[in-house]
Design an enzyme around this catalytic site. Structure first.
Site, PDB file in Angstrom:
ATOM      1  N   GLY A  46       0.833  -1.196   0.000  1.00 51.18           N
ATOM      2  CA  GLY A  46       0.000   0.000   0.000  1.00 51.18           C
ATOM      3  C   GLY A  46       0.869   1.246   0.000  1.00 51.18           C
ATOM      4  O   GLY A  46       2.044   1.201   0.387  1.00 51.18           O
ATOM      5  N   GLN A  51       3.075   9.997   1.352  1.00 48.18           N
ATOM      6  CA  GLN A  51       4.388   9.345   1.215  1.00 48.18           C
ATOM      7  C   GLN A  51       5.100   9.720  -0.076  1.00 48.18           C
ATOM      8  O   GLN A  51       6.286   9.405  -0.237  1.00 48.18           O
ATOM      9  CB  GLN A  51       4.229   7.819   1.263  1.00 48.18           C
ATOM     10  CG  GLN A  51       3.830   7.299   2.634  1.00 48.18           C
ATOM     11  CD  GLN A  51       3.739   5.793   2.612  1.00 48.18           C
ATOM     12  OE1 GLN A  51       2.728   5.237   2.223  1.00 48.18           O
ATOM     13  NE2 GLN A  51       4.811   5.122   3.000  1.00 48.18           N
ATOM     14  N   CYS A  93       7.005  -0.201   6.332  1.00 44.84           N
ATOM     15  CA  CYS A  93       6.453   0.971   5.650  1.00 44.84           C
ATOM     16  C   CYS A  93       7.498   1.446   4.652  1.00 44.84           C
ATOM     17  O   CYS A  93       8.696   1.455   4.970  1.00 44.84           O
ATOM     18  CB  CYS A  93       6.186   2.065   6.687  1.00 44.84           C
ATOM     19  SG  CYS A  93       5.589   3.611   5.979  1.00 44.84           S
ATOM     20  N   LEU A  94       7.059   1.819   3.465  1.00 47.08           N
ATOM     21  CA  LEU A  94       8.021   2.254   2.446  1.00 47.08           C
ATOM     22  C   LEU A  94       8.785   3.512   2.879  1.00 47.08           C
ATOM     23  O   LEU A  94       9.861   3.788   2.353  1.00 47.08           O
ATOM     24  CB  LEU A  94       7.320   2.479   1.107  1.00 47.08           C
ATOM     25  CG  LEU A  94       6.756   1.205   0.451  1.00 47.08           C
ATOM     26  CD1 LEU A  94       5.916   1.555  -0.772  1.00 47.08           C
ATOM     27  CD2 LEU A  94       7.858   0.234   0.082  1.00 47.08           C
ATOM     28  N   HIS A 137      -3.149   0.870   8.190  1.00 50.76           N
ATOM     29  CA  HIS A 137      -1.816   1.475   8.042  1.00 50.76           C
ATOM     30  C   HIS A 137      -1.872   2.703   7.118  1.00 50.76           C
ATOM     31  O   HIS A 137      -1.365   3.776   7.464  1.00 50.76           O
ATOM     32  CB  HIS A 137      -0.853   0.424   7.486  1.00 50.76           C
ATOM     33  CG  HIS A 137       0.543   0.907   7.263  1.00 50.76           C
ATOM     34  ND1 HIS A 137       1.631   0.412   7.939  1.00 50.76           N
ATOM     35  CD2 HIS A 137       1.034   1.855   6.420  1.00 50.76           C
ATOM     36  CE1 HIS A 137       2.727   1.043   7.518  1.00 50.76           C
ATOM     37  NE2 HIS A 137       2.393   1.926   6.594  1.00 50.76           N
ATOM     38  N   GLU A 138      -2.523   2.531   5.958  1.00 49.22           N
ATOM     39  CA  GLU A 138      -2.569   3.642   4.994  1.00 49.22           C
ATOM     40  C   GLU A 138      -3.466   4.770   5.482  1.00 49.22           C
ATOM     41  O   GLU A 138      -3.149   5.951   5.288  1.00 49.22           O
ATOM     42  CB  GLU A 138      -3.036   3.149   3.618  1.00 49.22           C
ATOM     43  CG  GLU A 138      -2.187   2.050   3.002  1.00 49.22           C
ATOM     44  CD  GLU A 138      -0.703   2.324   3.007  1.00 49.22           C
ATOM     45  OE1 GLU A 138      -0.285   3.490   2.985  1.00 49.22           O
ATOM     46  OE2 GLU A 138       0.061   1.336   3.062  1.00 49.22           O
ATOM     47  N   HIS A 141      -1.675   7.123   7.660  1.00 49.55           N
ATOM     48  CA  HIS A 141      -0.784   8.076   6.983  1.00 49.55           C
ATOM     49  C   HIS A 141      -1.499   9.404   6.704  1.00 49.55           C
ATOM     50  O   HIS A 141      -0.871  10.466   6.700  1.00 49.55           O
ATOM     51  CB  HIS A 141      -0.281   7.507   5.653  1.00 49.55           C
ATOM     52  CG  HIS A 141       0.950   6.654   5.768  1.00 49.55           C
ATOM     53  ND1 HIS A 141       2.145   7.148   6.245  1.00 49.55           N
ATOM     54  CD2 HIS A 141       1.178   5.354   5.460  1.00 49.55           C
ATOM     55  CE1 HIS A 141       3.057   6.183   6.220  1.00 49.55           C
ATOM     56  NE2 HIS A 141       2.500   5.087   5.756  1.00 49.55           N
TER      57      HIS A 141
HETATM   58 NI    NI Z   1       3.446   3.269   5.414  1.00 52.01          NI
END
Ligand code: NI
Length: 198
Positions: A46, A51, A93-94, A137-138, A141
């Site tokens: 995701g 991000q 997480c990216l 999670h997303e 953000h």
């Molecule tokens: Ni993340």
């Protein structure tokens, strides 16, 4: 096709509350395409607009594991309608390259959002599924909340963050999740290590 640069942990904009999308303009459509290009290139599950440096309430998820099972889902202006149960799992997480830690999540989540055409939809994610975790999670953000804020063991999280050259956990953002923790402790521990970047 544009693969965007990922905003890394430590950048203040990751802690901002993102703005609602008022119109699904061409610019928004391009942003969503870029989110997918970036997500697939980085082999993530995701990715949220903040991000890639756009503080808008948009995220994309694909929990498909190979091209045959691709299932891209775009969420614009999402709202969480219901969340229940508790699970723990190793998450990444990216924006935190190669750093994974054990976090608390709800087991089940029901969300409503707009798709890329502006049509509303409601989605219920199966209990304990990767999709259920990815949505939480997303969604976080968009409110400047990061997965490490949900960590079960701050010392473990600090250790991995330090190893990966990232800032430690910020105590001001740690979430008080006593009820989730109690619920997790009632159930046998999960050892799901399917974590990928989100
Ligand atoms: Ni993340």
């Amino acid at each position: 096709m544009t693969v965007k640069k990922i905003v890394k942990y430590g950048t203040p904009s990751l802690r901002e509350k993102s703005k609602e999308v008022h119109k699904i303009s061409k610019k928004v459509q391009i942003l969503v395409d870029d989110l997918y290009d970036t997500l697939y290139t980085l082999n993530g599950v995701g990715l949220a607009a903040p991000q890639v440096g756009e503080n808008l309430r948009i995220f994309v998820i694909d929990v498909g594991t190979d091209p045959k099972t691709m299932n891209p889902i775009t969420f614009i202006n999402p709202k969480i309608l219901k969340r229940e149960g508790a699970v723990n799992s190793y998450e990444g997480c990216l924006s935190f390259p190669n750093a994974y830690t054990n976090v608390r999540r709800y087991k089940y989540v029901k969300v409503k959002a707009l798709d890329i055409k502006g049509r509303p939809f409601i989605l219920e994610a199966d209990e304990g599924s990767l999709l259920a975790r990815a949505i939480q999670h997303e969604f976080d953000h968009l409110d400047g909340i990061l997965f490490i804020d949900h960590c079960r063991n701050r010392f473990e999280a600090d250790k991995i963050l330090t190893e990966k050259g990232l800032n430690p956990v910020d105590a001001d953002y740690l979430l008080d999740e006593k009820e989730l923790e109690e619920e997790i402790l009632k159930n046998p521990p999960e050892t799901d290590s399917s974590a990928k970047g989100e």
